[in-house]
Scaffold this motif. Sequence first.
Motif, PDB file in Angstrom:
ATOM      1  N   MET A   1      19.188  59.590  30.780  1.00 36.18           N
ATOM      2  CA  MET A   1      20.502  59.706  31.430  1.00 36.18           C
ATOM      3  C   MET A   1      21.016  58.320  31.818  1.00 36.18           C
ATOM      4  N   GLU A   2      22.232  57.998  31.370  1.00 36.97           N
ATOM      5  CA  GLU A   2      22.814  56.698  31.698  1.00 36.97           C
ATOM      6  C   GLU A   2      23.257  56.653  33.154  1.00 36.97           C
ATOM      7  N   LEU A   3      22.739  55.674  33.900  1.00 37.24           N
ATOM      8  CA  LEU A   3      23.176  55.481  35.278  1.00 37.24           C
ATOM      9  C   LEU A   3      24.284  54.438  35.339  1.00 37.24           C
ATOM     10  N   LEU A   4      24.095  53.340  34.597  1.00 29.82           N
ATOM     11  CA  LEU A   4      25.056  52.238  34.593  1.00 29.82           C
ATOM     12  C   LEU A   4      25.573  52.041  33.170  1.00 29.82           C
ATOM     13  N   ASN A   5      26.883  51.938  33.052  1.00 27.41           N
ATOM     14  CA  ASN A   5      27.488  51.701  31.743  1.00 27.41           C
ATOM     15  C   ASN A   5      28.493  50.567  31.864  1.00 27.41           C
ATOM     16  N   VAL A   6      28.196  49.447  31.227  1.00 27.80           N
ATOM     17  CA  VAL A   6      29.067  48.268  31.226  1.00 27.80           C
ATOM     18  C   VAL A   6      29.834  48.265  29.903  1.00 27.80           C
ATOM     19  N   ILE A   7      31.165  48.273  29.987  1.00 31.14           N
ATOM     20  CA  ILE A   7      31.990  48.501  28.805  1.00 31.14           C
ATOM     21  C   ILE A   7      32.958  47.343  28.576  1.00 31.14           C
ATOM     22  N   ASN A   8      32.711  46.592  27.513  1.00 34.93           N
ATOM     23  CA  ASN A   8      33.630  45.536  27.057  1.00 34.93           C
ATOM     24  C   ASN A   8      34.121  44.629  28.189  1.00 34.93           C
ATOM     25  N   LEU A   9      33.208  44.159  29.011  1.00 37.20           N
ATOM     26  CA  LEU A   9      33.588  43.307  30.135  1.00 37.20           C
ATOM     27  C   LEU A   9      34.026  41.928  29.664  1.00 37.20           C
ATOM     28  N   LYS A  10      35.144  41.500  30.190  1.00 41.76           N
ATOM     29  CA  LYS A  10      35.649  40.153  29.935  1.00 41.76           C
ATOM     30  C   LYS A  10      36.055  39.550  31.277  1.00 41.76           C
ATOM     31  N   LYS A  11      35.680  38.311  31.499  1.00 37.96           N
ATOM     32  CA  LYS A  11      36.060  37.631  32.725  1.00 37.96           C
ATOM     33  C   LYS A  11      36.528  36.222  32.394  1.00 37.96           C
ATOM     34  N   VAL A  12      37.785  35.947  32.753  1.00 37.35           N
ATOM     35  CA  VAL A  12      38.367  34.625  32.544  1.00 37.35           C
ATOM     36  C   VAL A  12      38.788  34.066  33.888  1.00 37.35           C
ATOM     37  N   TYR A  13      38.299  32.883  34.211  1.00 36.11           N
ATOM     38  CA  TYR A  13      38.698  32.207  35.443  1.00 36.11           C
ATOM     39  C   TYR A  13      39.790  31.197  35.107  1.00 36.11           C
ATOM     40  N   SER A  14      40.826  31.186  35.933  1.00 37.60           N
ATOM     41  CA  SER A  14      41.934  30.246  35.742  1.00 37.60           C
ATOM     42  C   SER A  14      41.988  29.275  36.900  1.00 37.60           C
ATOM     43  N   SER A  15      42.460  28.080  36.639  1.00 36.31           N
ATOM     44  CA  SER A  15      42.651  27.112  37.704  1.00 36.31           C
ATOM     45  C   SER A  15      43.796  27.578  38.599  1.00 36.31           C
ATOM     46  N   ARG A  16      43.951  26.907  39.717  1.00 33.87           N
ATOM     47  CA  ARG A  16      44.934  27.338  40.721  1.00 33.87           C
ATOM     48  C   ARG A  16      46.337  27.470  40.136  1.00 33.87           C
TER      49      ARG A  16
END
Length: 258
Positions: A1-16
């Motif tokens: 049984m899946e407890l955690l499912n991470v789906i196509n995560l993208k994280k982009v940090y931008s300057s101020r």
Amino acid sequence: MELLNVINLKKVYSSRFGGNHVQALSNVSFSVEKGEYVAIMGESGSGKTTLLNIIASLDKPTSGDVLLNGKSIVSIKEKEIASFRRNNLGFVFQDFNLLDTFSLQDNIFLPLVLSGKSYNEMNERLKPIAEKLGISDILQKYLYEVSGGQKQRAAVARALITNPQLILADEPTGALDSHATDGLLRLFNEINNDGHTILMVTHSVKAASHAKRVLFIKDGEIFHQIYRANMSKEEMFAKISDTLTLLATKATRGDVRE
């Protein structure tokens, strides 16, 4: 049984002012079964801490989703996040995150106090956990009176006392000596054998070799994974070490082979 499912995560940090963009995660997807013990490894800057922070609901992804038992963590309203963390996630940090002015017992009780639990209920929950972790006789002591290993056991007790769905550990052995590290890793194995699901970020090959599966991140992407299966800790240690060496020298996905 899946407890955690991470789906196509993208994280982009931008300057101020939006001039510079740094992509910390790129389409990361994986799942964790209930009762699994998974380690995440990668070089500094690979994106593993960003990934853990998003799963912990401490940060928001640019796109993608994280489901815990089918519920989206990403879509939780800001005013509900703290309550969600207390009720569903247990945290174990490298620097313990314990309060100097509190006894170990009061530190462990803190998430239950914030949830409005009675003293009797808190005490009943703590007794079996403290016995299992071997800290029953030091609960009234303060941080300056105990060792690093004992502090980390108190931190583990704090993580367990809410009966979380998922335990998140961020470099849990980083501040411990070799003896305390061995004790904590044995403890994590016992906790996992009791049915708790653990997701641990670590630089330590020794710590990762205790997990049942290791995910490797490189440049914000999942590059490889190793399942323990029937391997011993020594065999797992060697396999992880070889994989880290390959990841440090290979530049493209798919260069790592079993």
